[in-house]
Design a protein around this motif. Structure first.
Motif: not given
Length: 249
Positions: A113-123, A51-66
């Protein structure tokens, strides 16, 4: 249908985590609420994931590129997630699948999308067992109704959200807006039984009664299942679901 267990403050229903299903895959959790972040990280670690954990979408986008992740779990209710649709994202060499956690019953609001691929969701409120099951299916590439670009597919059934068009095999389906919304809702929730109230609130924003739902389902079924094996099915006393006979919900 058995009642839902009591909900905890973060929007997940209280239950014991399912048996481990992971094998060390690296999962990025994007959750700002401490209780939700703790639940997800603890549950997935117990289930065998790194597991890696971030608290914002902006952080997630940065991590996904790194660095490379096998999967992302994204809380779409984070305040900065909608604004990411307007951000120019750097290219990434690897596009991990993403499981979206949302309080909404629609994916139109969740397209960043945060530069991501296939998606699914739960409510929300969600069951942790369902989260684990959806993660397993995304990692194996078999998540029913998972997004790939603007398309949703199940067998020979395909929906193109960019053009609001549906096809069954080579045949284009002439659907009304309500029929398209219903088919999309059934497809995204493939193998899940949806009640008439759930369907009504998704299609029209309110519940219009059993007869209106039954007529809408009947019209859609005639168009979708006219020339092929039946996909739209009835669970008597509970509602409707989309799937093949061996995928009984």
């Amino acid at each position: 249908m058995s009642p839902m267990p009591p909900s905890s403050p973060h929007g997940a229903t209280s239950e014991k985590p399912a048996l481990a299903r992971g094998s060390g895959q690296h999962v990025l959790i994007v959750a700002g609420e401490p209780t939700l972040a703790e639940l997800l990280s603890t549950t997935l670690e117990l289930a065998g994931y790194r597991i890696s954990l971030v608290g914002t979408g902006t952080e997630a986008m940065a991590r996904a590129t790194e660095r490379r992740y096998d999967l992302v779990v994204l809380d779409a209710t984070l305040p900065d997630v909608p604004s990411l649709a307007r951000v120019r994202r750097p290219p990434v060499s690897h596009r991990p699948p993403v499981l979206i956690l949302t309080a909404y019953d629609s994916l139109e609001l969740l397209l960043p999308e945060l530069g991501l691929g296939a998606k699914d969701y739960v409510t929300k409120p969600f069951r942790v067992a369902e989260v684990l099951a959806r993660i397993q299916m995304l990692l194996s590439g078999t998540a029913p109704g998972a997004h790939r670009g603007n398309s949703l597919t199940y067998g020979d059934l395909a929906l193109d959200d960019a053009r609001c068009q549906a096809r069954r095999g080579a045949r284009e389906l002439d659907l009304t807006p309500a029929e398209y919304r219903l088919l999309r809702h059934l497809l995204v929730n493939a193998h899940r039984v949806l009640s008439k109230e759930q369907i009504g609130r998704y299609v029209w924003g309110d519940f219009r009664g059993d007869n209106a739902i039954e007529q809408l389902v009947s019209r859609l079924r005639r168009k979708v299942d006219r020339d092929g094996p039946t996909l739209i099915r009835t669970r008597r006393g509970f509602g409707y679901w989309l799937g093949k006979p061996d995928a009984e919900a």
